[in-house]
Design a protein around this motif. Structure first.
Motif, PDB file in Angstrom:
ATOM      1  N   THR A 159       9.375   5.943 -12.814  1.00  0.00           N
ATOM      2  CA  THR A 159       9.167   4.912 -11.828  1.00  0.00           C
ATOM      3  C   THR A 159       9.315   5.254 -10.345  1.00  0.00           C
ATOM      4  OG1 THR A 159      10.526   3.570 -13.672  1.00  0.00           O
ATOM      5  CG2 THR A 159      10.188   2.628 -11.418  1.00  0.00           C
ATOM      6  N   CYS A 201      10.363  -3.485  -3.627  1.00  0.00           N
ATOM      7  CA  CYS A 201      10.222  -4.657  -4.798  1.00  0.00           C
ATOM      8  C   CYS A 201       9.472  -4.092  -6.000  1.00  0.00           C
ATOM      9  CB  CYS A 201       9.295  -5.921  -4.104  1.00  0.00           C
ATOM     10  SG  CYS A 201      10.089  -6.606  -2.883  1.00  0.00           S
ATOM     11  N   TYR A 202       8.728  -3.133  -5.857  1.00  0.00           N
ATOM     12  CA  TYR A 202       7.789  -2.432  -6.876  1.00  0.00           C
ATOM     13  C   TYR A 202       9.140  -1.797  -7.746  1.00  0.00           C
ATOM     14  CZ  TYR A 202       4.570  -0.119  -9.708  1.00  0.00           C
ATOM     15  OH  TYR A 202       3.863   0.907 -10.722  1.00  0.00           O
ATOM     16  N   VAL A 207      12.277  -2.291  -8.208  1.00  0.00           N
ATOM     17  CA  VAL A 207      13.034  -3.122  -9.001  1.00  0.00           C
ATOM     18  C   VAL A 207      12.209  -3.796 -10.116  1.00  0.00           C
ATOM     19  CG1 VAL A 207      14.070  -5.419  -8.549  1.00  0.00           C
ATOM     20  CG2 VAL A 207      14.472  -3.456  -7.137  1.00  0.00           C
ATOM     21  N   TYR A 208      10.986  -4.441  -9.755  1.00  0.00           N
ATOM     22  CA  TYR A 208      10.087  -4.939 -10.787  1.00  0.00           C
ATOM     23  C   TYR A 208       9.690  -3.973 -11.884  1.00  0.00           C
ATOM     24  CZ  TYR A 208       5.505  -6.778 -12.510  1.00  0.00           C
ATOM     25  OH  TYR A 208       4.633  -7.275 -13.187  1.00  0.00           O
ATOM     26  N   GLU A 209       9.514  -2.616 -11.563  1.00  0.00           N
ATOM     27  CA  GLU A 209       9.346  -1.786 -12.868  1.00  0.00           C
ATOM     28  C   GLU A 209      10.805  -1.546 -13.494  1.00  0.00           C
ATOM     29  OE1 GLU A 209       6.695   0.226 -14.181  1.00  0.00           O
ATOM     30  OE2 GLU A 209       5.379  -1.068 -13.152  1.00  0.00           O
ATOM     31  N   ARG A 210      11.678  -1.592 -12.921  1.00  0.00           N
ATOM     32  CA  ARG A 210      12.909  -1.374 -13.732  1.00  0.00           C
ATOM     33  C   ARG A 210      13.368  -2.543 -14.684  1.00  0.00           C
ATOM     34  NH1 ARG A 210      13.181   3.201 -15.162  1.00  0.00           N
ATOM     35  NH2 ARG A 210      15.240   2.701 -15.840  1.00  0.00           N
ATOM     36  N   ILE A 211      12.856  -3.703 -14.260  1.00  0.00           N
ATOM     37  CA  ILE A 211      13.306  -5.132 -14.748  1.00  0.00           C
ATOM     38  C   ILE A 211      12.225  -4.890 -16.138  1.00  0.00           C
ATOM     39  CG2 ILE A 211      13.017  -7.463 -14.914  1.00  0.00           C
ATOM     40  CD1 ILE A 211      13.984  -7.556 -11.922  1.00  0.00           C
ATOM     41  N   TRP A 212      10.925  -4.603 -15.881  1.00  0.00           N
ATOM     42  CA  TRP A 212      10.103  -4.425 -17.040  1.00  0.00           C
ATOM     43  C   TRP A 212      10.291  -3.480 -18.025  1.00  0.00           C
ATOM     44  CZ3 TRP A 212       6.770  -7.639 -19.235  1.00  0.00           C
ATOM     45  CH2 TRP A 212       6.357  -8.729 -18.527  1.00  0.00           C
TER      46      TRP A 212
END
Length: 68
Positions: free
Chosen positions: A7, A50-51, A53-58
């Motif tokens: 990631t 932001c990216y 965190v976004y990738e880790r959530i997804w």
């Protein structure tokens, strides 16, 4: 599920591309390499965070994945 390292590498590469583009846009819009570069660095720092965190959530969401 992706590893954190994968990631992070994806995010860094994507943001390096964005940094280059934003630097050129900033230079074109302001006529100043310093101002355009500063804008690009700030934008890249925020975007990278932001990216990631976004990738880790997804990566934790199974919806839409195919297994097998």
């Amino acid at each position: 599920m992706e590893t954190r390292a994968r990631t992070l590498v994806k995010a860094v590469v994507w943001n390096a591309i964005g940094l280059a583009v934003m630097s050129l846009v900033g230079l074109a819009m302001t006529g100043s390499a310093a101002v355009g570069g500063a804008m690009a660095v700030i934008n890249t720092t925020i975007g990278l965070s932001c990216y990631f965190v976004y990738e880790r959530i997804w990566s934790r969401i199974n919806w839409g994945r195919l297994y097998g």
